[in-house]
Design an enzyme around this catalytic site. Structure first.
Site, PDB file in Angstrom:
ATOM      1  N   LYS A 215       0.831  -1.208   0.000  1.00  0.00           N
ATOM      2  CA  LYS A 215       0.000   0.000   0.000  1.00  0.00           C
ATOM      3  C   LYS A 215       0.870   1.265   0.000  1.00  0.00           C
ATOM      4  CE  LYS A 215      -2.997   3.119   0.758  1.00  0.00           C
ATOM      5  NZ  LYS A 215      -4.120   3.508  -0.062  1.00  0.00           N
ATOM      6  N   CYS A 269      -3.304  10.967   1.667  1.00  0.00           N
ATOM      7  CA  CYS A 269      -2.572   9.709   1.491  1.00  0.00           C
ATOM      8  C   CYS A 269      -1.213   9.922   0.868  1.00  0.00           C
ATOM      9  CB  CYS A 269      -3.400   8.784   0.608  1.00  0.00           C
ATOM     10  SG  CYS A 269      -5.085   8.638   1.189  1.00  0.00           S
TER      11      CYS A 269
HETATM   12  N1  SAJ Z   1      -1.794  14.989  -8.883  1.00  0.00           N
HETATM   13  C1  SAJ Z   1      -0.927  15.713  -9.689  1.00  0.00           C
HETATM   14  N2  SAJ Z   1      -0.605  15.216 -10.917  1.00  0.00           N
HETATM   15  C2  SAJ Z   1      -1.125  14.036 -11.378  1.00  0.00           C
HETATM   16  C3  SAJ Z   1      -1.979  13.298 -10.554  1.00  0.00           C
HETATM   17  C4  SAJ Z   1      -2.301  13.809  -9.298  1.00  0.00           C
HETATM   18  O1  SAJ Z   1      -0.444  16.795  -9.324  1.00  0.00           O
HETATM   19  O2  SAJ Z   1      -0.809  13.667 -12.506  1.00  0.00           O
HETATM   20  C5  SAJ Z   1      -2.147  15.505  -7.540  1.00  0.00           C
HETATM   21  C6  SAJ Z   1      -3.637  15.701  -7.331  1.00  0.00           C
HETATM   22  O3  SAJ Z   1      -4.066  16.944  -7.818  1.00  0.00           O
HETATM   23  C7  SAJ Z   1      -3.746  15.600  -5.831  1.00  0.00           C
HETATM   24  C8  SAJ Z   1      -2.698  14.549  -5.483  1.00  0.00           C
HETATM   25  O4  SAJ Z   1      -1.822  14.506  -6.594  1.00  0.00           O
HETATM   26  O5  SAJ Z   1      -3.395  16.808  -5.195  1.00  0.00           O
HETATM   27  C9  SAJ Z   1      -3.236  13.177  -5.211  1.00  0.00           C
HETATM   28  O6  SAJ Z   1      -4.302  12.874  -6.091  1.00  0.00           O
HETATM   29  P1  SAJ Z   1      -4.527  11.426  -6.733  1.00  0.00           P
HETATM   30  O7  SAJ Z   1      -5.747  11.488  -7.569  1.00  0.00           O
HETATM   31  O8  SAJ Z   1      -3.279  10.965  -7.379  1.00  0.00           O
HETATM   32  O9  SAJ Z   1      -4.683  10.456  -5.489  1.00  0.00           O
HETATM   33  P2  SAJ Z   1      -5.627  10.433  -4.169  1.00  0.00           P
HETATM   34  O10 SAJ Z   1      -4.857  11.023  -3.034  1.00  0.00           O
HETATM   35  O11 SAJ Z   1      -6.975  10.964  -4.436  1.00  0.00           O
HETATM   36  O12 SAJ Z   1      -5.746   8.836  -3.974  1.00  0.00           O
HETATM   37  C10 SAJ Z   1      -4.562   8.052  -3.870  1.00  0.00           C
HETATM   38  C11 SAJ Z   1      -4.690   6.870  -4.854  1.00  0.00           C
HETATM   39  N3  SAJ Z   1      -3.420   6.159  -4.959  1.00  0.00           N
HETATM   40  C12 SAJ Z   1      -2.860   5.888  -6.161  1.00  0.00           C
HETATM   41  O13 SAJ Z   1      -3.349   6.233  -7.210  1.00  0.00           O
HETATM   42  C13 SAJ Z   1      -1.593   5.100  -6.151  1.00  0.00           C
HETATM   43  C14 SAJ Z   1      -5.781   5.932  -4.368  1.00  0.00           C
HETATM   44  O14 SAJ Z   1      -5.850   4.772  -5.187  1.00  0.00           O
HETATM   45  C15 SAJ Z   1      -5.516   5.523  -2.907  1.00  0.00           C
HETATM   46  O15 SAJ Z   1      -6.535   4.657  -2.417  1.00  0.00           O
HETATM   47  C16 SAJ Z   1      -5.509   6.784  -2.071  1.00  0.00           C
HETATM   48  O16 SAJ Z   1      -4.426   7.620  -2.533  1.00  0.00           O
HETATM   49  C17 SAJ Z   1      -5.313   6.396  -0.613  1.00  0.00           C
HETATM   50  O17 SAJ Z   1      -6.294   6.439   0.142  1.00  0.00           O
HETATM   51  O18 SAJ Z   1      -4.198   5.990  -0.255  1.00  0.00           O
END
Ligand code: SAJ
Length: 418
Positions: A215, A269
């Site tokens: 995880k 996360c």
């Molecule tokens: N972000 C970027 N660039 C990107 C993708 C995301 O700047 O290309 C930013 C987003 O705007 C945000 C942050 O990253 O601020 C995180 O967003 P996210 O959509 O990547 O992830 P979370 O935090 O919503 O959810 C993540 C997910 N983990 C992965 O994709 C590996 C989700 O599957 C997990 O269940 C979750 O963390 C968790 O609870 O751990």
């Protein structure tokens, strides 16, 4: 083998993960009792309401409560299985704060009977499931704990990390593959019987420490890849190259898939979990640590760019669009957008800053001390602004016409208006 759980199940923590998990099980016939320390959360769930926004969750909660399958309480009840889904924030030194997990284990301990299953879902450093077992063992010496090779254990312990993406929780809860790591193989098998009730994705059985680490690794992987995109953005800025164009072209390579730069990485996360790896192996994780630092510096960098742009005006108005941690959710926890606005408003105390977000209805408490800041409707904010900063690519913002932005300095941190 492949048995399906059909007893009574208590879930500790009615948050972003506990509540959707409760609903997934309850709507498939399991009797679920949601437990939370917050009486308002318990009251809301008991009324069939959801204390936060997530697509399709509200209707599922009201359905599960109406069916009589989901109830909520502040008292930990007797049950056949327990899922711990409480927060694991980090301490000042960025080690995991396991106090909520420990409290949950201590609440469960007096209720446990032989045959019970205890599952830890909260994201945790390697070894935490073992700790849960030890905390419970200390309180219940009458129950035999599971130890490899020793038959006849009274309890089963497993870690089953959640992996759902906020905004898509109800879909991913059912369709994602699920990792179930037991303290013993029998623990994994028994815990899997719970997830088989609703999971359509594959269920991968393993040991608890591997599940805990997997995880953390998933989120560190994403963090490192976002840091790569953010570093590219800095380089491209210095070289006067359009980073979005570079990424678009590079991503046409069959084995390249670069993520999007942005104003930083938020949520509960990804900015937290990689530190648990760094804490577990400090000398061995320079890449993971550096990625964290690159992403943490982003909001400040973005704010500085805005301040530089503002210096070109005599008395500018700045519109900042988006406050949540990512697009199309109402969650402002660890939001880089808020950090950006906070920096700008502090650095430009005489400049009027208009903030807009269709998912946020009050000025967030972190920003309330800035007298030069006002919450506005997005269109009005854009119309009045000299500088428009896009911080979150919410759908309604993407729909803003280019003509509306004409004649203004536009800083699109998400590449949404290209
Ligand atoms: N972000 C970027 N660039 C990107 C993708 C995301 O700047 O290309 C930013 C987003 O705007 C945000 C942050 O990253 O601020 C995180 O967003 P996210 O959509 O990547 O992830 P979370 O935090 O919503 O959810 C993540 C997910 N983990 C992965 O994709 C590996 C989700 O599957 C997990 O269940 C979750 O963390 C968790 O609870 O751990």
């Amino acid at each position: 083998m492949n048995e399906l759980f059909n007893g009574r199940l208590a879930i500790l923590g009615m948050g972003y993960i506990g509540l959707p998990t409760a609903v997934a099980l309850a709507t498939r016939g399991v009797e679920v009792i949601g437990v939370d320390v917050n009486p308002q959360t318990v009251a809301a769930v008991s009324r069939g309401e959801v204390p936060f926004a997530e697509p399709d969750l509200a209707i599922a909660v009201s359905g599960a409560v109406a069916m009589g399958r989901l109830t909520a309480t502040t008292e930990t009840p007797e049950a056949d299985a327990y899922i711990i889904a409480v927060p694991t924030p980090f301490n000042g030194d960025r080690t995991a704060d396991l106090s909520y997990v420990q409290k949950a284990a201590e609440q469960i301990a007096p209720r446990l009977r032989s045959g019970n299953i205890v599952v830890l879902e909260s994201t945790s450093p390697p070894g935490t499931t073992e700790k849960v077992k030890r905390w419970i063992a200390a309180l219940r010496p009458d129950l035999k704990m599971p130890d490899d090779g020793e038959p006849g254990a009274d309890l089963c312990f497993a870690h089953c990390p959640e992996r759902v993406l906020p905004g898509r929780i109800m879909i991913e809860m059912v369709t994602n593959a699920r990792v179930v790591g037991g303290l013993t193989p029998r623990c994994a098998e028994r815990a899997a019987s719970i997830y088989r009730v609703f999971a359509q994705g594959e269920i991968l059985l393993t040991d608890a420490a591997s599940a805990e680490m997997a995880k953390l690794v998933e989120n560190a992987y994403r963090d490192v890849n976002i840091a790569f995109a953010n570093e590219l953005s800095l380089i491209a800025e210095a070289l006067h190259i359009d980073v979005w164009e570079v990424i678009r072209l590079a991503n046409r390579h069959p084995r390249v898939s670069i993520l999007n730069p942005g104003p930083g990485v938020g949520g509960h996360c990804i900015p937290v979990d990689p530190w648990f790896i760094v804490a577990a192996a400090p000398g061995l994780s320079p890449l993971i640590r550096t990625a964290r630092e690159i992403n943490d510096r982003r909001p400040h960098h973005v704010a500085e760019q805005v301040v530089k742009k503002a210096e070109r005006f005599r008395n500018p108005t700045v519109a900042c669009l988006g406050l949540t941690f990512k697009a199309n959710v109402d969650d402002i926890r660890e939001s880089p957008a808020i950090e950006v606005v906070d920096h700008i408003a502090g650095a430009l105390p005489d400049v009027e800053i208009l903030i807009a977000d269709p998912f946020v209805h009050d000025v967030p408490p972190q920003l309330s001390a800035h007298p030069n800041l006002r919450l506005e409707n997005a269109y009005q904010a854009v119309d009045r602004a000299d500088i428009v900063v896009l911080l979150v690519e919410h759908e309604p913002f993407k729909a803003i016409r280019h003509t509306r932005l004409g004649g203004k300095v536009v800083y699109d941190t998400r590449g949404a208006w290209r």
